[in-house]
Design a protein around this motif. Structure first.
Motif, PDB file in Angstrom:
ATOM      1  N   ASP A  28      46.595 -19.170  19.005  1.00 18.37           N
ATOM      2  CA  ASP A  28      46.219 -20.425  18.348  1.00 18.37           C
ATOM      3  C   ASP A  28      44.826 -20.875  18.781  1.00 18.37           C
ATOM      4  OD1 ASP A  28      48.529 -20.693  16.842  1.00 18.37           O
ATOM      5  OD2 ASP A  28      49.581 -21.868  18.376  1.00 18.37           O
ATOM      6  N   ILE A  29      44.551 -20.777  20.081  1.00 19.90           N
ATOM      7  CA  ILE A  29      43.219 -21.145  20.575  1.00 19.90           C
ATOM      8  C   ILE A  29      42.169 -20.228  19.955  1.00 19.90           C
ATOM      9  CG2 ILE A  29      41.731 -21.354  22.607  1.00 19.90           C
ATOM     10  CD1 ILE A  29      44.332 -21.826  24.255  1.00 19.90           C
ATOM     11  N   ALA A  30      42.473 -18.933  19.902  1.00 24.97           N
ATOM     12  CA  ALA A  30      41.543 -17.965  19.304  1.00 24.97           C
ATOM     13  C   ALA A  30      41.288 -18.305  17.843  1.00 24.97           C
ATOM     14  CB  ALA A  30      42.110 -16.548  19.427  1.00 24.97           C
ATOM     15  N   ASP A  31      42.343 -18.694  17.129  1.00 25.07           N
ATOM     16  CA  ASP A  31      42.212 -19.032  15.714  1.00 25.07           C
ATOM     17  C   ASP A  31      41.314 -20.249  15.524  1.00 25.07           C
ATOM     18  OD1 ASP A  31      42.775 -18.463  13.067  1.00 25.07           O
ATOM     19  OD2 ASP A  31      44.569 -19.723  13.012  1.00 25.07           O
ATOM     20  N   ALA A  32      41.475 -21.246  16.396  1.00 20.71           N
ATOM     21  CA  ALA A  32      40.639 -22.443  16.305  1.00 20.71           C
ATOM     22  C   ALA A  32      39.181 -22.123  16.640  1.00 20.71           C
ATOM     23  CB  ALA A  32      41.182 -23.531  17.231  1.00 20.71           C
ATOM     24  N   CYS A  33      38.976 -21.280  17.653  1.00 19.36           N
ATOM     25  CA  CYS A  33      37.611 -20.847  17.990  1.00 19.36           C
ATOM     26  C   CYS A  33      36.986 -20.082  16.828  1.00 19.36           C
ATOM     27  CB  CYS A  33      37.628 -19.970  19.240  1.00 19.36           C
ATOM     28  SG  CYS A  33      38.036 -20.839  20.762  1.00 19.36           S
ATOM     29  N   PHE A  34      37.793 -19.250  16.203  1.00 19.28           N
ATOM     30  CA  PHE A  34      37.334 -18.487  15.044  1.00 19.28           C
ATOM     31  C   PHE A  34      36.912 -19.437  13.925  1.00 19.28           C
ATOM     32  CE2 PHE A  34      38.258 -16.281  11.021  1.00 19.28           C
ATOM     33  CZ  PHE A  34      37.517 -15.123  11.182  1.00 19.28           C
ATOM     34  N   GLY A  35      37.696 -20.519  13.738  1.00 18.75           N
ATOM     35  CA  GLY A  35      37.382 -21.486  12.691  1.00 18.75           C
ATOM     36  C   GLY A  35      36.044 -22.162  12.898  1.00 18.75           C
ATOM     37  N   LYS A  36      35.659 -22.390  14.144  1.00 18.70           N
ATOM     38  CA  LYS A  36      34.364 -23.041  14.405  1.00 18.70           C
ATOM     39  C   LYS A  36      33.259 -22.017  14.693  1.00 18.70           C
ATOM     40  CE  LYS A  36      33.523 -25.136  18.222  1.00 18.70           C
ATOM     41  NZ  LYS A  36      33.504 -26.081  19.352  1.00 18.70           N
ATOM     42  N   MET A  37      33.531 -20.759  14.316  1.00 21.81           N
ATOM     43  CA  MET A  37      32.550 -19.670  14.399  1.00 21.81           C
ATOM     44  C   MET A  37      32.193 -19.279  15.830  1.00 21.81           C
ATOM     45  SD  MET A  37      32.307 -19.143  11.248  1.00 21.81           S
ATOM     46  CE  MET A  37      32.484 -19.957   9.661  1.00 21.81           C
ATOM     47  N   ASP A  38      33.065 -19.590  16.771  1.00 21.73           N
ATOM     48  CA  ASP A  38      32.852 -19.161  18.153  1.00 21.73           C
ATOM     49  C   ASP A  38      33.570 -17.816  18.312  1.00 21.73           C
ATOM     50  OD1 ASP A  38      32.586 -18.772  20.836  1.00 21.73           O
ATOM     51  OD2 ASP A  38      33.500 -20.675  21.452  1.00 21.73           O
ATOM     52  N   ASN A  39      32.957 -16.764  17.783  1.00 18.29           N
ATOM     53  CA  ASN A  39      33.613 -15.465  17.715  1.00 18.29           C
ATOM     54  C   ASN A  39      33.819 -14.825  19.092  1.00 18.29           C
ATOM     55  OD1 ASN A  39      33.649 -15.695  14.924  1.00 18.29           O
ATOM     56  ND2 ASN A  39      31.623 -14.771  14.727  1.00 18.29           N
ATOM     57  N   HIS A  40      32.881 -15.051  19.995  1.00 12.85           N
ATOM     58  CA  HIS A  40      33.000 -14.467  21.328  1.00 12.85           C
ATOM     59  C   HIS A  40      34.249 -14.994  22.036  1.00 12.85           C
ATOM     60  CE1 HIS A  40      31.819 -12.774  25.188  1.00 12.85           C
ATOM     61  NE2 HIS A  40      32.054 -13.964  25.734  1.00 12.85           N
ATOM     62  N   SER A  41      34.438 -16.318  22.004  1.00 14.24           N
ATOM     63  CA  SER A  41      35.621 -16.909  22.627  1.00 14.24           C
ATOM     64  C   SER A  41      36.893 -16.453  21.925  1.00 14.24           C
ATOM     65  CB  SER A  41      35.538 -18.445  22.598  1.00 14.24           C
ATOM     66  OG  SER A  41      34.465 -18.900  23.387  1.00 14.24           O
TER      67      SER A  41
ATOM     68  N   CYS B  14      37.871  -8.039  10.426  1.00 12.16           N
ATOM     69  CA  CYS B  14      37.559  -8.113   9.002  1.00 12.16           C
ATOM     70  C   CYS B  14      36.365  -9.043   8.774  1.00 12.16           C
ATOM     71  CB  CYS B  14      38.793  -8.622   8.250  1.00 12.16           C
ATOM     72  SG  CYS B  14      38.701  -8.423   6.469  1.00 12.16           S
ATOM     73  N   TYR B  15      36.370 -10.154   9.489  1.00 15.70           N
ATOM     74  CA  TYR B  15      35.313 -11.145   9.331  1.00 15.70           C
ATOM     75  C   TYR B  15      33.951 -10.597   9.729  1.00 15.70           C
ATOM     76  CZ  TYR B  15      32.554 -15.371  10.014  1.00 15.70           C
ATOM     77  OH  TYR B  15      31.559 -16.319   9.966  1.00 15.70           O
ATOM     78  N   ILE B  16      33.923  -9.790  10.803  1.00 17.54           N
ATOM     79  CA  ILE B  16      32.626  -9.269  11.253  1.00 17.54           C
ATOM     80  C   ILE B  16      32.272  -7.945  10.561  1.00 17.54           C
ATOM     81  CG2 ILE B  16      32.782 -10.451  13.467  1.00 17.54           C
ATOM     82  CD1 ILE B  16      33.509  -7.772  14.758  1.00 17.54           C
TER      83      ILE B  16
ATOM     84  N   LEU C 250      37.650  -7.487   0.995  1.00 19.71           N
ATOM     85  CA  LEU C 250      36.340  -7.518   1.630  1.00 19.71           C
ATOM     86  C   LEU C 250      35.720  -6.135   1.774  1.00 19.71           C
ATOM     87  CD1 LEU C 250      37.111 -10.223   4.329  1.00 19.71           C
ATOM     88  CD2 LEU C 250      35.618 -10.484   2.335  1.00 19.71           C
ATOM     89  N   SER C 251      36.559  -5.100   1.780  1.00 15.36           N
ATOM     90  CA  SER C 251      36.016  -3.740   1.859  1.00 15.36           C
ATOM     91  C   SER C 251      35.784  -3.143   0.464  1.00 15.36           C
ATOM     92  CB  SER C 251      36.950  -2.836   2.669  1.00 15.36           C
ATOM     93  OG  SER C 251      38.244  -2.806   2.100  1.00 15.36           O
ATOM     94  N   GLY C 252      35.930  -3.988  -0.579  1.00 12.31           N
ATOM     95  CA  GLY C 252      35.601  -3.566  -1.937  1.00 12.31           C
ATOM     96  C   GLY C 252      36.688  -2.793  -2.658  1.00 12.31           C
ATOM     97  N   LYS C 253      37.905  -2.744  -2.121  1.00 11.20           N
ATOM     98  CA  LYS C 253      39.009  -2.022  -2.759  1.00 11.20           C
ATOM     99  C   LYS C 253      39.883  -3.026  -3.506  1.00 11.20           C
ATOM    100  CE  LYS C 253      38.876   1.600   0.769  1.00 11.20           C
ATOM    101  NZ  LYS C 253      39.581   2.281   1.877  1.00 11.20           N
TER     102      LYS C 253
END
Length: 332
Positions: free
Chosen positions: A172-185, A218-220, A255-258
């Protein structure tokens, strides 16, 4: 629950209470057989029975569509009923309003539940409340609020030495960090969760964490890595996770065009998906339909329309939650 209470309840009801946590279908069946015995029961026992009915339904993923019963229970426990059950009633009021898409109402009752538990040590219920609140904030794109609440849930789980919920909290914390574009965290928390899941040796937990890792990769733009982590989920998918897994697989292919493969899984979402998954699916079908029609101007207008819809939704939800928070602080 009853160990903190001065009230005594029939053993069949306390058994149903325990069953609701681990075998909710069995709890529903037991409560159904006990319904005739409630006719001559005391008011407190009847109220406890109704509260357990709501709890068991919630655990079996029955959507709450009315607040009539839970509000009657809240009123009872606020005005002389078993005070040990008041935070539980508040919690299920929050769950009811969340199902009814009333985010400020849900947030208010979750906060009330926490407010009545300051002198109690029900870490399990506290963890559930934090989790529910965090997801409400996530749904409104209030990621900083979500991270703060999920961190509290994580520390609560760690204190209980509850590895399973610790894994969920890290995701959940990772998902929230992902939402605010903090990909490293985000990936840092996911790796910790993945390690714990592998140590635990629970296949369903490993798949759960790997679905999050798939979304990150997928995002990166690392689609092969994303596919590597999400495809095993299709083999051991749980019914309640079907919508999320299909949406993740569809996104990897999109996202991979398929597009044909993406279309296959988005079509499945039409019948079994949550409202959020269906929104993504129908956006996909609308956009690809316009693209195939070859009208670039309509496609540009559709993309602009989507950006405005997202902005309006974000502003409206943020304002509603701000009002709910302000009201709660004023009440305190």
């Amino acid at each position: 629950m009853t160990s903190c209470s001065h009230h005594r309840y029939p053993v069949e009801l306390t058994t149903a209470d325990s069953l609701a946590e681990v075998q909710p279908d069995s709890a529903v069946a037991l409560l159904r057989t006990l319904q005739p015995t409630m006719v001559g029961a005391t008011e407190g026992t009847k109220m406890y029975y109704d509260l357990l009915t709501i709890k068991a339904q919630d655990k079996t993923y029955v959507t709450h569509r009315s607040d009539k019963l839970i509000m009657r229970l809240v009123n009872y426990y606020e005005n002389g009923g078993d005070e040990a059950l008041l935070p539980v009633a508040y919690y299920y009021a929050g769950r009811t309003y969340a199902d009814m898409q009333d985010v400020p109402g849900a947030l208010d009752y979750f906060q009330r539940a926490l407010g009545t538990m300051k002198d109690r040590n029900d870490a399990t219920l506290i963890g559930k409340i934090y989790s529910q609140m965090g997801h409400l904030y996530m749904d409104q794109d209030l990621y900083d609020n979500a991270i703060e609440i999920f961190q509290k849930a994580y520390h609560n789980s760690a204190m209980m030495k509850d590895t399973v919920n610790t894994i969920y909290d890290l995701c959940d914390i990772a998902d929230a960090c992902f939402g605010k574009m903090d990909n490293h965290s985000s990936i840092s928390y996911l790796k910790r969760a993945h390690h714990l899941a592998n140590v635990q040796g629970d296949i369903s937990l490993i798949i759960y964490v790997e679905s999050y890792m798939s979304r990150y990769y997928c995002y990166i733009g690392k689609y092969e890595l994303a596919k590597k982590y999400i495809m095993p989920s299709l083999k051991d998918i749980e019914p309640q996770d079907t919508s999320a897994v299909y949406a993740s697989v569809a996104d990897v292919y999109r996202l991979s065009g398929k597009e044909d493969s993406a279309s296959y899984y988005f079509n499945k979402i039409k019948n079994i998906g949550t409202i959020y998954a269906k929104e993504v699916a129908y956006r996909f079908f609308t956009r690809t339909g316009i693209e195939r029609n070859g009208d670039k101007k309509i496609l540009e207008d559709f993309d602009i329309y989507n950006s405005y819809i997202d902005s309006v939704r974000s502003v409206t939800s943020t304002e509603a939650l701000a009002k709910a928070n302000a009201l709660y602080n004023y009440q305190l």
